[in-house]
Design an enzyme around this catalytic site. Structure first.
Site, short mmCIF file in Angstrom:
data_model
loop_
_atom_site.label_atom_id
_atom_site.label_comp_id
_atom_site.label_asym_id
_atom_site.label_seq_id
_atom_site.Cartn_x
_atom_site.Cartn_y
_atom_site.Cartn_z
N ASP A 101 -11.79 -6.39 -3.01
CA ASP A 101 -12.64 -7.58 -2.89
C ASP A 101 -14.05 -7.13 -2.53
O ASP A 101 -14.27 -5.94 -2.30
CB ASP A 101 -12.07 -8.51 -1.81
N GLU A 160 0.81 -1.22 0.00
CA GLU A 160 0.00 0.00 0.00
C GLU A 160 0.85 1.28 0.00
O GLU A 160 0.32 2.36 -0.29
CB GLU A 160 -0.97 -0.02 1.20
N1 ADE Z 1 -9.44 -4.61 3.38
C1 ADE Z 1 -9.60 -5.08 2.14
N2 ADE Z 1 -10.62 -5.97 2.09
C2 ADE Z 1 -11.11 -6.06 3.34
C3 ADE Z 1 -12.15 -6.81 3.93
N3 ADE Z 1 -12.88 -7.65 3.21
N4 ADE Z 1 -12.38 -6.65 5.26
C4 ADE Z 1 -11.62 -5.79 5.98
N5 ADE Z 1 -10.62 -5.07 5.48
C5 ADE Z 1 -10.36 -5.19 4.16
#
Ligand code: ADE
Length: 237
Positions: A202, A15
């Protein structure tokens, strides 16, 4: 450099990688296990640091940065899971506000997210920095949206309806991560402008762990591109 204008916090190497590769490095301060990269980035004095995953590390680093550098603003960068169904992997959420989704004192009569005996529930983002971020454009048809980022010490995955309906219901979240609200709270207490720029990695669902690992190294750079535009805008002011 003892005073840096903008501090950038990411939780993981991926990041902050592009920030470091574009920065003109001036000094690296090592404190405990953290490395504070004092640099010039697109003409703006910055400090870039990897805080580690989760709200405690994020808060610790935010307070350290504020005490050490008295920044003009703190930017949280990185990835997030999508809660809003209209978001796709690679889209970016510019935090309009944020809250702790795992702050739950409903048994005491407080709403979910409300920090008991305070006025804190949703932490609003600095308008000027949000505007700069929202004016940016991304390649590849990816959207930049203004939204609500929820944070908790939990990687959110699995069946949305069964386990985390409250994130989109009661808390109306657009995206979920593990640091933004902690940094926002520290900035609110210290009256320091704050914005979080998060690229969707995601959908916080049954495939979240696979998507996260697949897309993290590729799409974290979308947040970087927006922050680059912001810094260029600031340096031209
Ligand atoms: N960062 C990226 N995806 C995430 C998720 N599904 N839950 C918590 N933090 C995240």
């Amino acid at each position: 450099m003892t005073r840096a204008r903008i501090c950038v916090i990411g939780a993981m190497d991926e990041e902050i990688a592009e920030f470091l590769s574009h920065a003109k490095m001036l000094n690296i301060v090592e404190r405990r296990s953290f490395r504070f990269h004092e640099a010039s980035l697109f003409g703006v004095p910055v400090v870039v640091v990897k805080c580690g995953v989760g709200k405690v590390f994020a808060a610790l680093i935010a307070q350290t940065l504020i005490d050490t550098y008295q920044p003009a603003a703190v930017i949280s960068t990185g990835v997030a899971g999508a809660l809003s169904k209209s978001l796709r992997i690679g889209d970016v959420v510019v935090g309009r506000d944020s809250a702790h989704h795992d702050m739950d004192a409903r048994a005491l009569g407080f709403m979910r997210g409300h920090i008991p005996y305070t006025d804190f529930r949703f932490f609003t983002t600095d308008e000027k920095f949000s505007e700069l971020a929202l004016a940016a454009r991304l390649d590849g048809g990816h959207k930049i949206v203004h939204g609500r980022i929820l944070s908790g010490d939990q990687f959110v995955s699995g069946d949305r309806e069964a386990t985390h309906g409250h994130l989109t219901g009661e808390l109306s979240g657009d995206a979920v991560d593990m640091e933004t609200a902690a940094i926002a709270q520290v900035c609110a207490v210290n009256e320091t402008p704050f914005v979080s720029i998060r690229t969707i990695s995601d959908h916080a669902d049954g495939s979240a762990h696979i998507d996260f690992n697949t897309f993290l190294p590729v799409i974290a750079s979308n947040s970087f591109h927006i922050i680059r535009k912001m810094l260029v805008g600031i340096s031209e002011q």
